[in-house]
Design an enzyme around this catalytic site. Structure first.
Site, PDB file in Angstrom:
ATOM      1  N   GLU A 142       0.814  -1.219   0.000  1.00 44.52           N
ATOM      2  CA  GLU A 142       0.000   0.000   0.000  1.00 44.52           C
ATOM      3  C   GLU A 142       0.841   1.260   0.000  1.00 44.52           C
ATOM      4  O   GLU A 142       0.327   2.340   0.216  1.00 44.52           O
ATOM      5  CB  GLU A 142      -1.006   0.014   1.154  1.00 44.52           C
ATOM      6  N   SER A 193       9.394  -3.689   1.647  1.00 44.62           N
ATOM      7  CA  SER A 193       8.294  -4.607   1.926  1.00 44.62           C
ATOM      8  C   SER A 193       7.978  -5.387   0.643  1.00 44.62           C
ATOM      9  O   SER A 193       8.882  -5.987   0.064  1.00 44.62           O
ATOM     10  CB  SER A 193       7.089  -3.825   2.471  1.00 44.62           C
ATOM     11  N   ASP A 195      10.264  -8.937  12.524  1.00 43.55           N
ATOM     12  CA  ASP A 195       9.288  -8.675  11.465  1.00 43.55           C
ATOM     13  C   ASP A 195       8.278  -9.820  11.434  1.00 43.55           C
ATOM     14  O   ASP A 195       8.663 -10.987  11.563  1.00 43.55           O
ATOM     15  CB  ASP A 195      10.037  -8.589  10.130  1.00 43.55           C
ATOM     16  N   HIS A 212       9.010  -4.835  11.072  1.00 44.51           N
ATOM     17  CA  HIS A 212       8.883  -4.855   9.615  1.00 44.51           C
ATOM     18  C   HIS A 212       9.618  -3.660   9.005  1.00 44.51           C
ATOM     19  O   HIS A 212       9.351  -2.513   9.344  1.00 44.51           O
ATOM     20  CB  HIS A 212       7.406  -4.833   9.218  1.00 44.51           C
TER      21      HIS A 212
END
Lengths: 356, 356
Positions: free
Chosen positions: B151, B221, B304, B333
């Site tokens: 996102e 990510s 993470d 993360h």
């Protein structure tokens, strides 16, 4: 991630303003780690250890040829030492101050743009200062003299310097009476303007670097008081910003207990009552404020413990200056709780005064 | 507001990483204000209002000739819109995404250095990208292609871009399948490398600006997964950084419920099971990882939720690449909880690869 960062204040946390520390460049991760540290580790020890860690990271970066990163770590290390010592007035204070200055001296040539050390003799001591010029400056540029306050020093304006430098204005920072590297030689006194004028004496000789008719002054907290004094006493300053400053200290009952101890320390007073009297005597710009004739910006938070009535005193006594009054209804001391907006307004206003 | 994702922990608590938001440039004051907002104001409404406020501040700054400040406010406004929408997958999502892109488009020419919009046709759509060149670049410079993730989009790498730009490396950011301004036309799919290669096709034509033999790729990510794919499939990438990335998604049980909804959204799946299968199919770089031949940096936090065993898979399948494995024992993360150190290590490593 725990978001409950507002804990019940302890004596140590009384002066701790997360907004200030973050806006001045300390990593959030460090504040969280400091808050959650092992209780057997003192606040002072935690931050002095961070300073050591950051210096080691800077050394590693240097070895690897990463000079920009090295400069950043030395500078953050300097800030860690600053916030290690600023709550105490025993032997931790000079230890932390020395460490802060030492790390900043290492950072200075590696910053981008670099900070150029300039030592200016005055009386029997020396003003240790730093000039930073905007990247790729062409010819003489305007310059802002930035003033620390009661426990802030030349090392802590780095983030604000960058705002001015990005906008084409050079910066000069230094330690004056009662501050940083000058404290040992000279305690707080009523003649800070002699030191700011000594700086201007130097800047006007640097005609290839600095435009002598475009020098401004900006100070934060007690530095905001000094800025008013500096500009009132020396008309070579063509613009003035008092950021969370004040005019006088007749009544210091509004001060936190820690702050009173800080006044006692910087005036080298044997007790609080002596400190109160010395401060009352030294910190009063009313007698000279009619000499303030340059455009002057007053930034004040309505929720500052430093009374907002100080702004009324500026209006009452600075009868010859064009004043811009910027009061933030929700602002704390120096509006540290409000993020970047107040800083950007001051920076843009000062740049406009010095460039238009 | 949907209630099923408003249980304890709230959506905000589940997805909200203060370290990430602060390191990506949101003001701490805004995070505090969001946390302490009137309960009648939703998270979405709070941040969309901040976006409006920041745009108004940007317009005021523009009127006053403060273009640098205007660019900053438009950009922070863009970030406010990003963090308004990123917790939801109903009509708030496209509203926030459009607002984010709109404000970034306004910010882009005012940033310093500016972000130059470049539209690259591909298939029946257009890659909307931005090139930023280091200030005062002399001749062709290295360039890093930065990839968003599940996102995150082209607007959010601004702070990281600045680290590279200060170190002499240009940056190119864009929205690919499932991301930002491309989402409406193209959902997440397994061919992200076609889009990164399309970007390289363009960059190699810019011989006066970009050194075609010094192009790297860095993704965060899911973008870290894409970076591995991009470099494995296109040997014009001479360096690769996978920042909190992963190799495959055979088992997505480690994901937070919100993240599963996000996968469902970006794959345009009718239900979670369809999403799971599509993600399993699309997100798997094992079949091509032996094509990865450039130096590659793997940054991963041991804490993470994305399993650290993904790093083992990189080692197992990327048999032809020189790997630098950087595991942070306390990192969450993308090591968002650790402040600037991991970012500086990645930036310096990438700059070294592209300049030495």
């Amino acid at each position: 991630m725990t978001t409950d960062i507002q804990q019940t204040p302890t004596a140590e946390e009384e002066m701790l303003n997360w907004g200030r520390l973050l806006m001045d460049g300390l990593p959030f991760a460090d504040l969280i780690a400091a808050r959650d540290r092992d209780p057997s580790v003192s606040w002072f020890e935690f931050w002095m250890k961070r300073a050591d860690d950051y210096e080691a990271m800077g050394d590693t970066a240097l070895e690897q040829g990463h000079s920009l990163t090295a400069g950043y770590w030395f500078w953050v290390g300097s800030m860690a030492a600053q916030y290690a010592q600023f709550l105490w007035f025993d032997e931790r204070r000079p230890r932390g101050q020395r460490r802060k200055a030492e790390l900043y001296h290492r950072a200075a040539p590696l910053l981008d743009p670099p900070a150029i050390r300039i030592d200016l003799p005055i009386d029997d001591t020396v003003i240790i200062g730093y000039l930073r010029l905007p990247k790729n400056a062409q010819g003489p540029v305007p310059c802002a003299v930035l003033l620390g306050g009661l426990e802030s020093t030349k090392e802590e304006s780095f983030m604000f310097e960058n705002l001015l430098l990005e906008r084409g204005v050079a910066t000069f920072t230094f330690d004056g009476p009662g501050q940083g590297e000058m404290f040992e030689d000279v305690a707080l006194a009523g003649d800070y303007d002699r030191y700011t004028s000594r700086v201007v004496d130097h800047l006007v000789t640097q005609s290839e670097l600095v435009a002598s008719d475009r020098i401004g002054v900006l100070g934060r907290s007690l530095g905001g008081h000094y800025a008013l004094r500096a500009a009132a006493m020396d008309d070579r300053f063509v613009a003035c910003v008092s950021w969370g400053g004040f005019v006088q200290m007749d009544d210091w009952n509004f001060e936190y207990p820690m702050t009173k101890l800080s006044w006692k320390y910087v005036t080298k007073s044997p007790d609080l009552e002596t400190a109160r009297l010395r401060v009352k005597d030294a910190i009063d710009v009313r007698p000279v404020l009619n000499g303030l004739k340059c455009p002057t910006y007053i930034m004040h938070g309505a929720k500052d413990e430093t009374p907002i009535t100080e702004v009324d005193l500026v209006k009452e006594f600075a009868v010859n200056a064009d004043l811009v009054i910027d009061i933030e209804p929700e602002g704390d001391h120096c509006c540290h709780n409000l993020g970047p907006a107040p800083r950007l307004r001051m920076a843009d206003w000062l740049v406009d005064q010095l460039t238009q």
